[in-house]
Design a protein around this motif. Structure first.
Motif, PDB file in Angstrom:
ATOM      1  N   GLY A 446       0.795  -1.220   0.000  1.00 36.54           N
ATOM      2  CA  GLY A 446       0.000   0.000   0.000  1.00 36.54           C
ATOM      3  C   GLY A 446       0.823   1.263   0.000  1.00 36.54           C
ATOM      4  O   GLY A 446       0.320   2.339   0.353  1.00 36.54           O
ATOM      5  N   LEU A 447       2.074   1.181  -0.446  1.00 36.44           N
ATOM      6  CA  LEU A 447       2.919   2.371  -0.540  1.00 36.44           C
ATOM      7  C   LEU A 447       2.320   3.372  -1.525  1.00 36.44           C
ATOM      8  O   LEU A 447       1.745   2.994  -2.544  1.00 36.44           O
ATOM      9  CB  LEU A 447       4.323   1.975  -0.988  1.00 36.44           C
ATOM     10  CG  LEU A 447       5.142   1.166   0.033  1.00 36.44           C
ATOM     11  CD1 LEU A 447       6.438   0.684  -0.608  1.00 36.44           C
ATOM     12  CD2 LEU A 447       5.440   1.995   1.273  1.00 36.44           C
ATOM     13  N   LEU A 448       2.499   4.658  -1.218  1.00 35.95           N
ATOM     14  CA  LEU A 448       1.878   5.718  -2.007  1.00 35.95           C
ATOM     15  C   LEU A 448       2.924   6.581  -2.690  1.00 35.95           C
ATOM     16  O   LEU A 448       3.964   6.914  -2.110  1.00 35.95           O
ATOM     17  CB  LEU A 448       1.005   6.598  -1.113  1.00 35.95           C
ATOM     18  CG  LEU A 448      -0.105   5.893  -0.323  1.00 35.95           C
ATOM     19  CD1 LEU A 448      -0.857   6.916   0.524  1.00 35.95           C
ATOM     20  CD2 LEU A 448      -1.059   5.150  -1.253  1.00 35.95           C
ATOM     21  N   VAL A 449       2.636   6.956  -3.930  1.00 41.39           N
ATOM     22  CA  VAL A 449       3.458   7.890  -4.690  1.00 41.39           C
ATOM     23  C   VAL A 449       2.557   9.056  -5.093  1.00 41.39           C
ATOM     24  O   VAL A 449       1.535   8.863  -5.760  1.00 41.39           O
ATOM     25  CB  VAL A 449       4.076   7.237  -5.939  1.00 41.39           C
ATOM     26  CG1 VAL A 449       4.879   8.263  -6.728  1.00 41.39           C
ATOM     27  CG2 VAL A 449       4.936   6.043  -5.553  1.00 41.39           C
ATOM     28  N   TYR A 450       2.929  10.276  -4.699  1.00 36.42           N
ATOM     29  CA  TYR A 450       2.153  11.473  -5.015  1.00 36.42           C
ATOM     30  C   TYR A 450       2.839  12.215  -6.165  1.00 36.42           C
ATOM     31  O   TYR A 450       4.060  12.421  -6.145  1.00 36.42           O
ATOM     32  CB  TYR A 450       2.083  12.402  -3.795  1.00 36.42           C
ATOM     33  CG  TYR A 450       1.359  11.813  -2.610  1.00 36.42           C
ATOM     34  CD1 TYR A 450      -0.004  12.022  -2.435  1.00 36.42           C
ATOM     35  CD2 TYR A 450       2.045  11.054  -1.663  1.00 36.42           C
ATOM     36  CE1 TYR A 450      -0.671  11.486  -1.333  1.00 36.42           C
ATOM     37  CE2 TYR A 450       1.391  10.513  -0.566  1.00 36.42           C
ATOM     38  CZ  TYR A 450       0.030  10.735  -0.409  1.00 36.42           C
ATOM     39  OH  TYR A 450      -0.626  10.202   0.677  1.00 36.42           O
ATOM     40  N   VAL A 530      -2.520  10.188  -6.897  1.00 36.21           N
ATOM     41  CA  VAL A 530      -1.988   9.240  -5.911  1.00 36.21           C
ATOM     42  C   VAL A 530      -1.919   7.854  -6.539  1.00 36.21           C
ATOM     43  O   VAL A 530      -2.939   7.294  -6.961  1.00 36.21           O
ATOM     44  CB  VAL A 530      -2.851   9.202  -4.638  1.00 36.21           C
ATOM     45  CG1 VAL A 530      -2.243   8.237  -3.624  1.00 36.21           C
ATOM     46  CG2 VAL A 530      -2.976  10.598  -4.038  1.00 36.21           C
ATOM     47  N   LEU A 531      -0.714   7.315  -6.590  1.00 37.05           N
ATOM     48  CA  LEU A 531      -0.490   5.937  -7.016  1.00 37.05           C
ATOM     49  C   LEU A 531      -0.299   5.083  -5.767  1.00 37.05           C
ATOM     50  O   LEU A 531       0.559   5.384  -4.929  1.00 37.05           O
ATOM     51  CB  LEU A 531       0.761   5.848  -7.903  1.00 37.05           C
ATOM     52  CG  LEU A 531       1.346   4.452  -8.131  1.00 37.05           C
ATOM     53  CD1 LEU A 531       0.392   3.591  -8.955  1.00 37.05           C
ATOM     54  CD2 LEU A 531       2.722   4.544  -8.803  1.00 37.05           C
ATOM     55  N   LYS A 532      -1.088   4.024  -5.649  1.00 35.42           N
ATOM     56  CA  LYS A 532      -0.917   3.083  -4.545  1.00 35.42           C
ATOM     57  C   LYS A 532      -0.429   1.758  -5.104  1.00 35.42           C
ATOM     58  O   LYS A 532      -0.985   1.246  -6.093  1.00 35.42           O
ATOM     59  CB  LYS A 532      -2.228   2.877  -3.772  1.00 35.42           C
ATOM     60  CG  LYS A 532      -2.040   1.992  -2.530  1.00 35.42           C
ATOM     61  CD  LYS A 532      -3.292   1.940  -1.654  1.00 35.42           C
ATOM     62  CE  LYS A 532      -4.335   1.023  -2.266  1.00 35.42           C
ATOM     63  NZ  LYS A 532      -5.326   0.552  -1.259  1.00 35.42           N
ATOM     64  N   ILE A 533       0.604   1.192  -4.464  1.00 37.24           N
ATOM     65  CA  ILE A 533       1.184  -0.079  -4.908  1.00 37.24           C
ATOM     66  C   ILE A 533       0.945  -1.121  -3.818  1.00 37.24           C
ATOM     67  O   ILE A 533       1.444  -0.989  -2.695  1.00 37.24           O
ATOM     68  CB  ILE A 533       2.687   0.058  -5.186  1.00 37.24           C
ATOM     69  CG1 ILE A 533       2.933   1.146  -6.229  1.00 37.24           C
ATOM     70  CG2 ILE A 533       3.268  -1.275  -5.660  1.00 37.24           C
ATOM     71  CD1 ILE A 533       4.396   1.454  -6.448  1.00 37.24           C
ATOM     72  N   ASP A 534       0.170  -2.125  -4.155  1.00 38.35           N
ATOM     73  CA  ASP A 534      -0.096  -3.233  -3.248  1.00 38.35           C
ATOM     74  C   ASP A 534       0.575  -4.497  -3.769  1.00 38.35           C
ATOM     75  O   ASP A 534       0.669  -4.713  -4.983  1.00 38.35           O
ATOM     76  CB  ASP A 534      -1.595  -3.494  -3.131  1.00 38.35           C
ATOM     77  CG  ASP A 534      -2.329  -2.396  -2.376  1.00 38.35           C
ATOM     78  OD1 ASP A 534      -2.027  -2.218  -1.188  1.00 38.35           O
ATOM     79  OD2 ASP A 534      -3.181  -1.726  -2.993  1.00 38.35           O
ATOM     80  N   VAL A 535       1.048  -5.331  -2.862  1.00 32.26           N
ATOM     81  CA  VAL A 535       1.566  -6.644  -3.242  1.00 32.26           C
ATOM     82  C   VAL A 535       0.451  -7.655  -3.034  1.00 32.26           C
ATOM     83  O   VAL A 535      -0.157  -7.724  -1.960  1.00 32.26           O
ATOM     84  CB  VAL A 535       2.797  -7.028  -2.406  1.00 32.26           C
ATOM     85  CG1 VAL A 535       3.202  -8.470  -2.679  1.00 32.26           C
ATOM     86  CG2 VAL A 535       3.938  -6.088  -2.713  1.00 32.26           C
TER      87      VAL A 535
END
Length: 558
Positions: A446-450, A530-535
């Motif tokens: 759930g890391l976020l990139v703004y 907002v980009l959210k990266i989930d594994v």
């Protein structure tokens, strides 16, 4: 890009401690069965063959199982810890062991089923030369381990010290009371980074000089056990096949020579390094699978264009039977790889650890295959693509990302690791250093990139790319952009064993691509997208053994 994943070993050239110059002529005939009457020679103590090199080294090999049972240098016994001998794998068991001598060479042959192992000594040298021929899977993994008594050498690589009070993973990763972690897996080095490994007191050095690794698997960037120290002694390894985080099928055949070398404290002589080690004296010893220099060829390339000169390039050769590699010259990309077995290989050009070009090449015994300038197409390097923003560089490694350097010699739970969270803002100037090298489903998913887009950029669809270097338990990224959610991608082929927790990010580099429609973006140029990266994965367990992946680079293409 800041930071570095790999710390190359410092290489210095020394002559071997007390070794006399060895003859280089090939033996004229088959080995004789009787011993020389000189100080160089062998004897039989009933249980072992005892070899005196005529220098400062006497060693014993068991007549029962081929174990190295004694290793005495200048009167000091170095062999043995925990009541164990030095041997192939963890010991072969009952074997057929024979010895023969001809002139300045003694050869001990060990046969265990289809596996054959050899020890050779040369008059006046403080070296033991070893070869191992593994013909099939009857022996699982393959290694040779030199077991060294406790107290003879200081522990100058503390991360490979395997005794610590708390076991935190399997039976081979430990934590000290101060929160630092230890494991025999934590070597820092890739195969390409070292020619030898060992210890020195300043007046005595004990080393294993690695072989050319032509029959091993995993390529030039593979990491495996090198050495460890524990409360009752230490071990030096030559890994001939290791299944941990392995990317290739096992190769079979003769591996070696690799060398147990004693010195006067300095590093082994450069004449023993892979690529320079010549053993013409062994050509007629009858070693199973041995191919002399005359039966090998060479590949040379006049140059490589299309390189990014900010990075080192490596050229590799591989087929199902053998593997080789060499460095491309930084000025023009020239390379030369010698000692190659005849056959057709896939030649791969690596930018750092990322494959950017492949081509077939055929090698002929006794000849040089000369290649014209290799041109790397611009499209083969993902770093050449125009991007709106990019986190990290496309190198096939997590270099520069948070905790990347530490993870080659520590467990992710180590107290020295920065927090595994790491939301970033594009344009902050610290995007890569703030973003974690690894992402796990149960740790920091759930890391976020703004990031912001111009009105023109927000009016178009864009491709988002996430490059990974390996994955554990089929971990792969699913992304959410504002309210748009990607489908769950299929998992790429990756090793099935542990990786992220045993000091290795090296798997199969893979790029996930996501076609993000224009409707996903926020149209106000002042707003952050907002980009959210989930594994995601249905396998794995919990914490750092949950599904996870290592990051190479993330970018949004223009």
């Amino acid at each position: 890009m800041s930071g570095s994943v790999n710390r190359p070993v410092r290489r210095r050239t020394f002559v071997l401690g007390s070794a006399a110059a060895a003859g280089s002529a090939a033996l004229a005939g088959p080995l004789a069965s009787s011993a020389s009457a000189a100080s160089f020679g062998w004897s039989d103590d009933g249980s072992n063959y005892v070899v005196d090199t005529g220098a400062n080294l006497v060693f014993k090999v068991s007549k029962t199982n081929g174990d190295l049972t004694s290793l005495v240098h200048r009167g000091t016994e170095y062999q043995g810890y925990g009541g164990k001998n030095s041997h192939v794998e963890s010991g072969l068991g009952t074997s057929t062991v024979t010895i023969a001598q001809s002139g300045s060479t003694i050869l001990i042959s060990v046969a265990y089923g289809t596996l054959k192992h050899y020890y050779a000594a040369r008059s006046g040298e403080n070296n033991v030369y070893l070869w191992t021929n593994k013909a099939d899977t009857s022996v699982s993994a393959t290694r040779y381990i030199v077991r060294v008594k406790a107290g003879l050498f200081l522990n100058d690589e503390p991360d490979s010290y395997t005794y610590a009070p708390t076991t935190i993973e399997a039976s081979d990763v430990f934590a000290k009371s101060d929160g630092q972690t230890r494991s025999k897996h934590y070597s820092k080095l890739r195969v390409i980074d070292y020619d030898y490994i060992g210890w020195s007191t300043g007046s005595v050095g004990l080393w294993i000089v690695r072989s050319n690794h032509e029959k091993t698997s995993g390529g030039p960037f593979y990491r495996s056990l090198l050495r460890h120290q524990s409360a009752d002694g230490g071990g030096l390894y030559e890994i001939l096949y290791y299944g941990e985080n392995q990317t290739e099928a096992q190769r079979f055949g003769l591996q070696g020579p690799y060398v147990i070398a004693f010195t006067d404290g300095g590093a082994p002589s450069s004449s023993l390094f892979p690529g320079t080690l010549t053993t013409s004296w062994a050509d007629s010893l009858g070693i199973s699978g041995y191919v002399a220099a005359s039966g090998r060829g060479r590949v040379a390339g006049v140059g490589i264009t299309g390189r990014n000169t900010a990075y080192a390039y490596t050229v590799g050769l591989a087929n199902s039977a053998a593997q080789y590699w060499g460095s491309a010259r930084s000025s023009d990309g020239y390379f030369s790889i010698a000692g190659v077995l005849p056959g057709t290989y896939t030649l791969t050009v690596f930018k750092d650890e990322l494959a950017v070009h492949t081509t077939p090449v055929t090698v002929t015994a006794g000849a040089t295959t000369t290649l014209n300038t290799i041109a790397i197409p611009s499209s083969n390097d993902p770093g050449n693509a125009s991007a709106i923003w990019r986190i990290g560089d496309w190198t096939g490694t997590p270099s520069g990302f948070k905790n990347a350097t530490l993870m080659t010699y520590a467990h992710p739970s180590d107290v020295r690791a920065s927090s595994w969270t790491g939301n970033v803002v594009i344009g902050s100037g610290s995007e890569t250093a703030s973003f974690p090298a690894y992402i796990w489903k149960d740790v920091n998913s759930g890391l976020l990139v703004y990031f912001k887009l111009t009105a023109a950029q927000a009016a178009a669809a864009h491709t988002l790319r996430i490059g990974v270097t390996t994955a554990y338990a089929n971990g792969r990224p699913q992304v959410t952009v504002n309210s748009w959610v990607s489908s769950i991608p299929s998992p790429p082929t990756q090793p099935g064993t542990r990786s992220l927790t045993v000091g290795s990010y090296r798997g199969n580099n893979y790029t996930f691509t996501y076609s993000v429609p224009a409707s996903a973006w926020l149209t106000d140029a002042g707003q952050y997208n907002v980009l959210k990266i989930d594994v995601v994965s249905g396998s794995g367990t919990t914490s750092y053994l949950s599904a996870g992946t290592s990051i190479d680079a993330i970018d949004l293409l223009a």
